[in-house]
Design a protein around this motif. Sequence first.
Motif, PDB file in Angstrom:
ATOM      1  N   SER A 375      90.038  11.390 -22.261  1.00 50.34           N
ATOM      2  CA  SER A 375      89.082  12.394 -21.781  1.00 50.34           C
ATOM      3  C   SER A 375      87.751  12.233 -22.506  1.00 50.34           C
ATOM      4  N   SER A 376      86.693  12.011 -21.730  1.00 48.08           N
ATOM      5  CA  SER A 376      85.343  11.857 -22.297  1.00 48.08           C
ATOM      6  C   SER A 376      85.299  10.787 -23.383  1.00 48.08           C
ATOM      7  N   ASP A 405      90.231  12.100 -11.650  1.00 51.00           N
ATOM      8  CA  ASP A 405      88.934  12.713 -11.366  1.00 51.00           C
ATOM      9  C   ASP A 405      87.965  11.623 -10.902  1.00 51.00           C
ATOM     10  N   ARG A 408      85.067  11.183 -13.672  1.00 50.89           N
ATOM     11  CA  ARG A 408      85.437  10.891 -15.068  1.00 50.89           C
ATOM     12  C   ARG A 408      86.670  10.004 -15.185  1.00 50.89           C
ATOM     13  N   VAL A 411      90.945  13.589 -16.273  1.00 51.58           N
ATOM     14  CA  VAL A 411      90.631  14.776 -17.066  1.00 51.58           C
ATOM     15  C   VAL A 411      91.934  15.471 -17.441  1.00 51.58           C
ATOM     16  N   ARG A 427      91.467  30.512 -21.884  1.00 55.55           N
ATOM     17  CA  ARG A 427      90.477  29.466 -22.137  1.00 55.55           C
ATOM     18  C   ARG A 427      89.619  29.812 -23.358  1.00 55.55           C
ATOM     19  N   THR A 431      89.437  27.525 -26.746  1.00 52.71           N
ATOM     20  CA  THR A 431      88.129  27.005 -27.156  1.00 52.71           C
ATOM     21  C   THR A 431      87.910  27.171 -28.658  1.00 52.71           C
ATOM     22  N   TYR A 437      86.263  18.519 -25.479  1.00 54.51           N
ATOM     23  CA  TYR A 437      86.835  17.480 -24.617  1.00 54.51           C
ATOM     24  C   TYR A 437      88.342  17.656 -24.416  1.00 54.51           C
ATOM     25  N   ARG A 441      90.253  20.903 -17.760  1.00 45.66           N
ATOM     26  CA  ARG A 441      89.230  21.171 -16.749  1.00 45.66           C
ATOM     27  C   ARG A 441      89.843  21.671 -15.444  1.00 45.66           C
ATOM     28  N   THR A 473      89.613  23.712  -9.249  1.00 46.99           N
ATOM     29  CA  THR A 473      89.742  23.888 -10.688  1.00 46.99           C
ATOM     30  C   THR A 473      90.686  25.020 -11.046  1.00 46.99           C
TER      31      THR A 473
END
Length: 477
Positions: A375-376, A405, A408, A411, A427, A431, A437, A441, A473
Amino acid sequence: MKRIEELIFNQCQQTPDGLALSDSINKLSYSQMWDCVCKAEKQLQEKGMEKGELVALSMPNNVEAIVSFLAILKAGGIVMLLHNELTEAEVDTYFSIQSPNWLWKTSSLTRIREEKTMLPLRQVNELSDLFLFGFTSGSTGRPKGFVKSHYSWSSSFQEWSDIFSLEQHDKVLVPLHISYSAQLYPVLHALCSGMHAIMLEVFTPSAVFNKEASCMSITPALISPLLRYVQSRPNEKRLLPKTVISVGNKLSPSVRKKFSRAFPVASLYEYYGSSEMGFVTVLSPHTAETMPHTVGYPVDSVDVLILNERGKEVEKGDKGTLFVKTTQAFEGFVKDSEETNRSFFNGYVTSHDIAVQLQNGSITIVGRDKNVIKSSGSLVYAEEIEELLLQIPGVSEAAVFSVVDAERSEVVGAAIVLENISLSEVRQALTKQVSAYKIPRVWRVLTSFPRMKNGKIDKATIYSYFTEKEGKTYDLI
């Protein structure tokens, strides 16, 4: 080599009048059980079964199933256990992996094929040294066939007794079908140790309490119905077995807390293991209070090695693939020598879990090498995010996946079951604990998780909820 049926025969000679097996209809002493085993073995031999043949056994979870299982072993056969409620399509899937020589159901014994089965042998010399043909759960895809030797289980029975303080007078409840090896193991251990094994044809909370057993092995999925049952009957005095052993998905601290409140007398253990390795670590109730994020300490009989991608041992506190040296190791995967070879390294065996051994010796499972999400540009371990989600009060179940995705490539996606908490709150809580990352998502909120017949989460079905609704999403299912 200690053959399982020979250990049970020895126990029958020591305690012939002791209660060995029971279900809702039948009760057999050790001598009665052995008489039934000998009669069933004679039936197999009269039909033409030979030593080293593979017998698929599909019966309800009862006394007859165990007697039949032991008869196959006594005749020198290998057992492929199938849940008796499998559909024809499911049976065909298993038989496409390996067709057995025989199919034994409650009312019929049928020859399927004549040719002897070719199975992997690493630590034993003959097919008759094997006793179990099992299947990986297939929770994330197609199941794989594997084989275990008599010695891989019989060598660990005494340690199992020592770890959980089990003695000859104990009554061991078997709440799920023995096609799940985590249910079969306690039955065979009990019969080799002079204990009483109690078979539940169908799991219900009332049946668990009414049997008044002293020990049982469960999956985490069984805890919620037990809690609901007790909460709906606050005036009834209900006691669980004093020793409860959970295997499968790791229990969240919130579930453990609910369990302790409802059943203060019961001791809730967890163990970590796999088809390939056997049981590796045990998380005791005491250790769970201070180190709930771990899977506990390695058992005395295993030697743990954590290796990096270059095959070098890592320092304590660093991530790597967990390998163990153990007598419980499997013989190999069926018709998959490449995957079998990948599972062994210098006498050590692995199920490809990524782990960390802490300075105090305890083990934390970070994830599986196949469950790493890019991811990322960074790596995310699905199990790490699942564990963090389960630590959030109100999140009762969680499963994390790599989701395709268009922009990307992939994800992080998460499916969750919520109780008195919103997705937004989940969420926000997540966080605060991880980098951006690692935050999923794509989310799916489910009312409950689908389960396979062995009680494990059906991740393949849950994953389909992401692929069927690509681009969204958030969904409430």
